[in-house]
Design an enzyme around this catalytic site. Structure first.
Site, PDB file in Angstrom:
ATOM      1  N   GLY A 484       0.794  -1.221   0.000  1.00  6.30           N
ATOM      2  CA  GLY A 484       0.000   0.000   0.000  1.00  6.30           C
ATOM      3  C   GLY A 484       0.820   1.261   0.000  1.00  6.30           C
ATOM      4  O   GLY A 484       0.396   2.278   0.530  1.00  6.30           O
ATOM      5  N   THR A 527       5.458   0.323   8.241  1.00  3.68           N
ATOM      6  CA  THR A 527       5.970   1.697   8.348  1.00  3.68           C
ATOM      7  C   THR A 527       6.548   1.928   9.739  1.00  3.68           C
ATOM      8  O   THR A 527       7.491   2.692   9.907  1.00  3.68           O
ATOM      9  CB  THR A 527       4.865   2.710   8.015  1.00  3.68           C
ATOM     10  OG1 THR A 527       4.305   2.335   6.756  1.00  3.68           O
ATOM     11  CG2 THR A 527       5.409   4.118   7.898  1.00  3.68           C
ATOM     12  N   GLY A 709       1.061   2.065  13.777  1.00  5.90           N
ATOM     13  CA  GLY A 709       0.409   1.311  12.725  1.00  5.90           C
ATOM     14  C   GLY A 709      -0.899   1.987  12.367  1.00  5.90           C
ATOM     15  O   GLY A 709      -1.516   2.658  13.194  1.00  5.90           O
ATOM     16  N   VAL A 710      -1.308   1.822  11.133  1.00  4.75           N
ATOM     17  CA  VAL A 710      -2.496   2.522  10.659  1.00  4.75           C
ATOM     18  C   VAL A 710      -3.509   1.584  10.002  1.00  4.75           C
ATOM     19  O   VAL A 710      -4.710   1.770  10.112  1.00  4.75           O
ATOM     20  CB  VAL A 710      -2.075   3.618   9.633  1.00  4.75           C
ATOM     21  CG1 VAL A 710      -3.264   4.099   8.832  1.00  4.75           C
ATOM     22  CG2 VAL A 710      -1.404   4.777  10.333  1.00  4.75           C
ATOM     23  N   GLU A 712      -4.980  -1.394  10.122  1.00  2.00           N
ATOM     24  CA  GLU A 712      -6.016  -2.325  10.564  1.00  2.00           C
ATOM     25  C   GLU A 712      -7.154  -1.674  11.331  1.00  2.00           C
ATOM     26  O   GLU A 712      -8.316  -2.041  11.172  1.00  2.00           O
ATOM     27  CB  GLU A 712      -5.382  -3.438  11.409  1.00  2.00           C
ATOM     28  CG  GLU A 712      -4.530  -4.355  10.557  1.00  2.00           C
ATOM     29  CD  GLU A 712      -3.667  -5.261  11.395  1.00  2.00           C
ATOM     30  OE1 GLU A 712      -2.735  -4.748  12.044  1.00  2.00           O
ATOM     31  OE2 GLU A 712      -3.928  -6.470  11.410  1.00  2.00           O
TER      32      GLU A 712
END
Ligand code: FES
Ligand code: FES
Lengths: 756, 160
Positions: A484, A527, A709-710, A712
């Site tokens: 992504g 990331t 983290g982004v 989920e």
């Protein structure tokens, strides 16, 4: 090192991703885009029954067919004992995996693989499959999780004795395990409640729905090594699982990471990859295998159907005094549903003194469930957030206010153990309440719902190298498949540290022989964790650049700082050397400059999200239209905001599909009736409005650039946000997903009847 | 059964191939002609990843037989950029970050260009319905729609 987040040049901007042009021109090579000279085509024979004993498999006719070069059945696989293989976010039992890849003794679901062939053409391979004669003894089956738990349910595994009970039972059942976690004293807590709500909820199995079917090309060489090309979320996982299943050394398998056409958790294990290697070995030629869409639906790993009970007690002023949940998740044919994560995540947006969650992991005659974006959390949040919405109604309180009163914050002890540090749960609620969407007006038959969600995010193992070339350009070598836009994030962080233009940095996702192990792309970790590895490796480069410059300038390295892409002397004459200057001399000053880092990242920093959904329900047809949708999330620092927004938008839309349309539909024989995109209805562009995003940036102290983290968390709130909006529009509380127009209409009719 | 000999024009160049009667145009493009930009997501006409232009019409190449394209003109995603110049749809998709995995992207590019070639001022709703046959599981479509709107403005010669 941490950076001044208010003074960044590249992080936080929106450059074009390094792999972008290849992906808009059709040049990017995905799983099925690769072929090898002399390759065979491999295909899989799959069970037509939900549950059956395999009496015999006769492959002699298939083997005799001209053009057929390899045929394998379960008996050709090696026996493997139960052993958990860690794959990053989840653990996989390799014994079960082996039986899932090729059945032995019994087939456990419609689509279960039981033989495979490789032939010179796809047509011959199909003919060969038709020539394999399998004799079955069809057995009674069970699909529904509550049915599967009953004592008289057909048992899938004779050796399954429920784990986690005080006393291990002596008879086998479909309940693989029971787990329980808690805080305080729930019974005592409920005594102080003014209002207690008790509800049950159900969800259906849904698929990740990645558009790229699984595909692999494998070539086994006479020296015992194998080359594997495939798309996956973790090529090291593919390598290690194939090595275990086939009794090979990890070093003997080299997996090349193809571009991956979506995964969402579904490409964190293996299905056809070991079959391709095994058949290549038998045939002495490369074997290519691709799944059809029907195979993807029937035989990969959707997220499970669930059945959940929630009981929450509150005081009249809106304080939760106790919460008690029971989550029953079907795992599919083998143990290992995400019920544990559901238990850990469901109540976690709230600071609770008394809470208990009990989870059951249950097997049934459906394909083995897999990870799907915040595995387990959307289900749990659907139940908890639906109940929270009802409580807010009963308390006559604004649903955001009610959540805010109870929200987790710094110092809150979560049910799964840790005490939170800096988190954005309350910030997200405040931003939601202040968003113009929340204050806008609604028309007739329209309603608004909100819901919150939490996801842990994981760290894990990553390593990276940063190579500085003689001309002053840079290549980042990392090992996390880019699903992504993570290559862009890596290039941006490296460029920021080095102080050079983004365009001077290229990023390569290296194969398993060219870089050391990286955990897979999952758990929203790339990331964060790979980002730390890349940042560290770039800092390693900076140190070397300073050292070389200091030697060149004849001063101590301590007297050289790195600023704006060059080494600058802080003592004596104001000398400076750019990265390009130093790189040009590298061969003469000690050799090419390479920075490295290998880490096991901790402190991923949890994400909280709250979504606002507006719907209009057509009273004539039960059709539910999404009118407006806003996602608010604590994203830490957004490295490339477009791709952060994209994660939030994509997750929200998957959740809308889960809430309204998507389901695995089994007939009375236990066969999947909708294994295609026509009947498994995912959201299309015309179903949706724009999806608004609000990035609440609460930096994660454990990442040099504040990354959390982004990917989920955005799938956690939508299920409840949608049903809460439906309630607001109609007064009808839907407790079973998906809310199809048929179900909605029936519920509206029943509601009207009851009112009359 | 003997294979069928087909002569056709693909991306402006003459092409010929032999195909079996059951083979689809998508199979031919990908397996015979090495044009792997068109993707297979379903092989049943439901995802649009295989979108190509056939004699000026937007079609799912998985629903067209190879033998049907005798004498036709086929245009695939590989022919949309001219030399090293990207089409506005491609450029805007990149600028908007309107792709995540990128698997749907070739189909979206072909379909969106087909729309803008016939209507360079579509409304958001028109774009949404035109692209309703192109599944994207990653993006939630938001940025794709925005990119196509901006590309339309580019094609109308409006500065943005
Ligand atoms: S592959 Fe042609 S529409 Fe899906
Ligand atoms: S970007 Fe992945 S399917 Fe569209």
């Amino acid at each position: 090192m941490t950076y001044d987040l208010d003074n960044l040049k590249i992080v936080g901007t929106r450059p074009i991703r390094p792999d972008g042009v290849d992906k808009v021109t059709g040049r990017a090579n995905f799983g099925a885009d690769f072929k090898m000279p002399g390759q065979l085509i491999g295909k899989v024979l799959r069970s037509p029954h939900a549950h059956a004993r395999i009496i015999s498999i006769d492959t002699s006719k298939a083997k005799a067919l001209t053009g057929v070069k390899a045929v394998i059945v379960g008996e050709d696989m090696i026996d493997i004992a139960h052993e958990l293989s860690q794959t990053g976010e989840t653990a996989i039992d390799v014994h079960d995996l082996s039986l899932n890849v090729l059945a032995r003794g019994k087939v456990l679901y419609d689509g279960h693989a039981l033989a495979a062939v490789a032939a010179t053409t796809a047509k011959i391979a199909d003919e060969a499959l038709a020539l394999i004669d399998v004799q079955y003894e069809v057995l009674p089956h069970v699909i529904d999780v509550d049915e599967a738990m009953k004592p008289d349910a057909p048992v899938l595994h004779d050796d399954m004795f429920t784990k986690g009970l005080d006393e291990t039972p002596t008879t086998p059942s479909n309940i693989a395990s029971r787990m329980e976690m808690g805080l305080g004293d729930v019974e005592e807590g409920f005594k102080h409640a003014d209002i207690i709500i008790e509800r049950s909820y159900k969800t259906k199995a849904v698929h990740q729905g990645y558009i790229e079917p699984h595909a692999v090309v494998a070539n086994f060489a006479e020296d015992g090594t194998a080359f594997v090309w495939c798309s996956s979320q973790g090529h090291f996982t593919v390598r290690d699982l194939c090595a275990k299943l086939l009794g090979m050394d990890s070093s003997a398998i080299r997996v090349i990471p193809a571009e991956i056409g979506g995964g969402f958790g579904g490409k964190t294990t293996v299905y056809i990859e070991p079959l391709a290697i095994a058949m290549s070995k038998l045939a002495g030629r490369p074997v290519k295998m691709t799944m059809t869409r029907a195979e993807v639906f029937r035989a990969t790993g959707p997220t499970p159907a669930t059945s959940m009970d929630v009981k929450i007690g509150v005081t009249n002023d809106g304080k939760i005094v106790a919460a008690d949940c029971e989550f029953r998740f079907h795992a599919g044919a083998f143990a290992g549903s995400p019920v544990g994560a559901a238990c850990m995540a469901g109540l976690t947006p709230y600071a609770l003194e008394n809470a208990r969650v009990v989870g059951y992991d249950v097997v049934s005659n459906t394909c083995k469930s897999g990870a799907y974006r915040a595995p387990g959390a959307p289900n749990g949040a659907f139940a908890v957030e639906s109940a929270m919405d009802e409580l807010a109604q009963m308390l006559k309180m604004d649903p955001i206010e009610f959540r805010h009163i109870n929200a987790a914050e710094e110092g809150t002890k979560a049910i799964y153990g840790p005490t939170f540090k800096q988190i954005g749960c309350k910030d997200v609620l405040v931003a939601t309440r202040e968003h113009p969407h929340y204050k806008s007006n609604l028309g007739p038959n329209q309603g608004r719902g909100i819901a919150s969600g939490f996801w842990f995010n994981v760290g894990g193992q990553s390593n990276a190298a940063v190579n500085v070339h003689e001309d002053g350009t840079v290549t980042v070598v990392e090992g996390s498949p880019d699903i992504g836009g993570t290559r862009a994030a890596m290039a941006m962080m490296a460029a920021e540290v080095l102080g050079i233009e983004y365009e001077r940095v290229q990023v390569v996702v290296a194969d398993t022989a060219s870089i050391a192990h990286n955990d897979g792309t999952g758990g929203s970790r790339v990331t964060f964790a790979t980002g730390i590895a890349v940042t560290n490796a770039a800092e390693d480069v900076v140190l070397q650049l300073r050292t070389r410059a200091a030697a060149d300038m004849g001063i101590d390295v301590e007297d050289v700082v790195w600023q704006d892409g060059s080494a600058q002397a802080t003592k004596g004459d104001a000398k400076s050397m750019s990265l390009a200057d130093i790189a040009a001399k590298a061969a003469r000053t000690g050799g090419i400059i390479v920075g490295r880092s290998s880490i096991n990242a901790r402190g991923a920093g949890p994400s909280f999200a709250t979504h606002i959904c507006d719907v209009e329900v057509d009273p004539e047809t039960g059709y539910i239209e999404i009118l407006r949708y806003t996602t608010v999330q604590d994203v830490g620092k957004a490295i490339h905001p477009s791709y952060v927004e994209g994660q939030m938008q994509g997750g929200a839309v998957q959740g809308i599909g889960w809430a309204l349309n998507e389901e695995y539909f089994y007939n009375e024989d236990g066969l999947l009736e909708n294994p295609g995109f026509l009947d498994y209805r995912m959201p299309v562009a015309s179903d949706l409005p724009m999806i608004d995003t609000v990035l609440v940036e609460v930096a994660n102290p454990n990442h040099p650039f504040g990354v959390r983290g982004v990917g989920e968390a955005p799938l956690v709130p939508p299920l409840a946000a949608v049903v809460n909006a439906i309630y607001d529009a109609t007064g009808v509380r839907m407790t079973e997903l998906p809310v199809t127009p048929i179900k909605m209409l029936a519920a509206l009719d029943a509601y009207k009847e009851a009112a009359e | 059964m003997a294979k069928i000999h087909v002569t056709t024009t693909i991306n402006g160049d003459p092409a010929e191939f032999l195909c079996e009667p059951h083979e689809t145009l998508l199979d031919i493009l990908r397996d015979e002609l090495q044009l792997t930009g068109s993707k297979e997501g379903c092989a049943s006409g439901d995802c649009g990843a295989c979108s190509v232009m056939l004699d000026g019409r937007l079609v799912c190449s998985c629903l067209v037989l190879g033998a049907e394209v005798q004498g036709s003109e086929v245009e695939t995603v590989e022919n949309i950029a001219q030399g090293d110049k990207l089409h506005p749809v491609q450029q805007r998709i990149l600028e908007h970050g309107a792709l995540q995995c990128g698997y749907c992207t070739p189909g979206i590019v072909v379909a969106a260009k087909a729309l803008l070639d016939r209507n360079n001022d579509p409304s958001e709703t028109e774009i949404r319905y035109w692209l309703a046959g192109n599944l994207c599981r990653c993006t939630g479509y938001d940025k794709i729609i925005g990119a196509v709107m901006d590309a339309a403005a580019d094609m109308r010669g409006e500065a943005s």
